[in-house]
Write an enzyme that holds these catalytic residues in place. Structure first.
Site, mmCIF file in Angstrom:
data_model
loop_
_atom_site.group_PDB
_atom_site.id
_atom_site.type_symbol
_atom_site.label_atom_id
_atom_site.label_comp_id
_atom_site.label_asym_id
_atom_site.label_seq_id
_atom_site.Cartn_x
_atom_site.Cartn_y
_atom_site.Cartn_z
ATOM 1 N N ASP A 174 0.838 -0.785 0.519
ATOM 2 C CA ASP A 174 0.365 0.190 -0.102
ATOM 3 C C ASP A 174 0.825 0.831 0.186
ATOM 4 O OD1 ASP A 174 -2.833 -1.644 -0.222
ATOM 5 O OD2 ASP A 174 -2.200 -1.584 2.055
ATOM 6 N N ASN B 201 -4.680 9.188 1.729
ATOM 7 C CA ASN B 201 -4.743 8.902 2.840
ATOM 8 C C ASN B 201 -5.464 9.871 3.801
ATOM 9 O OD1 ASN B 201 -4.866 6.178 2.339
ATOM 10 N ND2 ASN B 201 -3.301 5.853 3.482
ATOM 11 N N GLU B 202 -4.502 10.561 4.375
ATOM 12 C CA GLU B 202 -4.755 11.944 5.537
ATOM 13 C C GLU B 202 -3.800 12.858 5.625
ATOM 14 O OE1 GLU B 202 -2.212 9.319 6.652
ATOM 15 O OE2 GLU B 202 -4.062 8.626 7.335
ATOM 16 N N ASP C 145 -2.484 12.820 21.681
ATOM 17 C CA ASP C 145 -1.662 12.780 20.883
ATOM 18 C C ASP C 145 -1.669 13.589 19.986
ATOM 19 O OD1 ASP C 145 -0.050 11.936 23.318
ATOM 20 O OD2 ASP C 145 -0.414 10.191 21.809
ATOM 21 N N ALA D 60 -10.596 7.713 1.506
ATOM 22 C CA ALA D 60 -9.847 6.176 0.873
ATOM 23 C C ALA D 60 -8.707 6.174 2.569
ATOM 24 C CB ALA D 60 -9.308 6.729 0.016
ATOM 25 N N THR E 264 -9.536 3.414 6.806
ATOM 26 C CA THR E 264 -9.361 2.191 7.013
ATOM 27 C C THR E 264 -8.139 1.699 6.998
ATOM 28 O OG1 THR E 264 -8.385 1.516 4.382
ATOM 29 C CG2 THR E 264 -11.563 0.588 5.512
ATOM 30 N N TYR F 95 -5.127 4.782 9.144
ATOM 31 C CA TYR F 95 -4.085 5.333 10.763
ATOM 32 C C TYR F 95 -5.316 5.760 11.399
ATOM 33 C CZ TYR F 95 -1.432 7.865 13.269
ATOM 34 O OH TYR F 95 -0.994 8.698 14.063
ATOM 35 N N ASN F 96 -6.697 6.575 10.196
ATOM 36 C CA ASN F 96 -7.719 6.804 11.282
ATOM 37 C C ASN F 96 -8.199 5.850 11.518
ATOM 38 O OD1 ASN F 96 -10.659 7.979 10.854
ATOM 39 N ND2 ASN F 96 -11.198 6.286 9.670
ATOM 40 N N LEU F 97 -8.398 3.971 10.884
ATOM 41 C CA LEU F 97 -9.143 3.011 11.572
ATOM 42 C C LEU F 97 -8.049 2.564 13.220
ATOM 43 C CD1 LEU F 97 -10.735 0.836 11.492
ATOM 44 C CD2 LEU F 97 -9.716 -0.690 10.042
#
Length: 275
Positions: A64, A134-135, A164, A172, A175, A177-179
């Protein structure tokens, strides 16, 4: 079909055309992992290869992380990326098989993703811009928790978040780092962004928020000198930020190709039901 004719899909950051082009000029790119390098050699011997700038489809071999690098590399070129997993998780990748590659690419579902655009101002007043598939994340740099103020479309919604860090995730990236940070999974095509705290201390009960993907999200770092924070858009990092904003950039796009029997929609469903 142009975006003006399909404003509903343009707003979601995803587009699935009714017809697919023929892909006859393939470029194979691979990560540095041994499995990926070996797979590239096998596929090039089988199918041949053209230079990436001459290709009308790129096959990315790796995990990924390499897929994200490849998507960034070919952003705004219109060249679609068909990934095959030669890494570990491979959430964004199709399964690796040598046979029938032309047929798989021809029947693949085409998904157009619009990235977030991060604008980060550092402690020296320099402005940094970078896209994120992603983020966009903000993370404390020292032993002390960060203090952050969050505004949506110019209106402060959270005066002080002690944590933190915090991240703004696309569907997208929901799923990724967010998850891991206990954020919600957003199906591809959902016109939303997830704002997810990382190890929130105060307010204890705040678990994040969902906002429209057209929203302008702004995070101000409080006590920046005492509590330094860095900001990251995927793999692009800025140290000692004082202000970070993120919004969807509908003028920029990247295209992914997915096997219809293992689409990204199906993978998101599997993640939610943990199998």
């Amino acid at each position: 079909m142009n975006e003006a004719a399909r404003p509903d899909l343009a707003a979601t950051g995803l587009r699935r055309p009714d017809s697919e082009p023929a892909y006859d000029r393939i470029a194979f790119v691979a990560s540095e992992a041994a499995d990926a390098v070996e797979a590239r050699a096998i596929l090039v011997a089988r199918y041949g290869s053209v230079a990436p700038e001459d290709a009308n489809v790129v096959v990315a071999l790796g995990g990924d992380g390499f897929m994200l690098q490849t998507l960034h590399r070919f952003r705004d070129t219109g060249t679609p990326i068909y990934g095959m997993n030669r890494g570990s998780v491979g959430f964004l990748m199709n399964s690796y098989r040598v046979d029938r590659l032309h047929e798989r690419i021809a029947s693949a579902q085409r998904v157009v993703i619009h990235p977030l655009m991060m604008e980060a101002t550092d402690a020296n007043g320099r402005l940094h811009r970078a896209p994120a598939i992603n983020e966009v994340s903000l993370i404390r740099q020292s032993y002390q928790a960060s203090k952050l103020r969050i505004a949506i479309d110019g209106k402060v919604r959270l005066e002080e978040l002690i944590c933190d860090g915090v991240l703004i995730a696309t569907p997208a990236g929901s799923t990724a780092y967010n998850l891991s940070a206990q954020g919600p999974i957003l199906p591809i095509g959902t016109p939303l962004l997830a704002i997810t705290p990382i190890s929130a201390f105060r307010p204890r009960r705040w678990r994040g928020a969902l906002v429209p993907d057209r929203a302008h999200v702004e995070v101000t770092v409080l006590e920046a000198e005492k509590r330094p924070v860095n900001a990251t858009a995927d793999h692009f990092q800025v140290l000692n930020v004082v202000n970070v904003s993120a919004r969807l950039d509908p003028t920029s796009s990247m295209t992914m190709l997915f096997d219809p029997d293992h689409s990204i929609d199906e993978r998101i469903l599997r993640e939610q039901f943990d199998y």
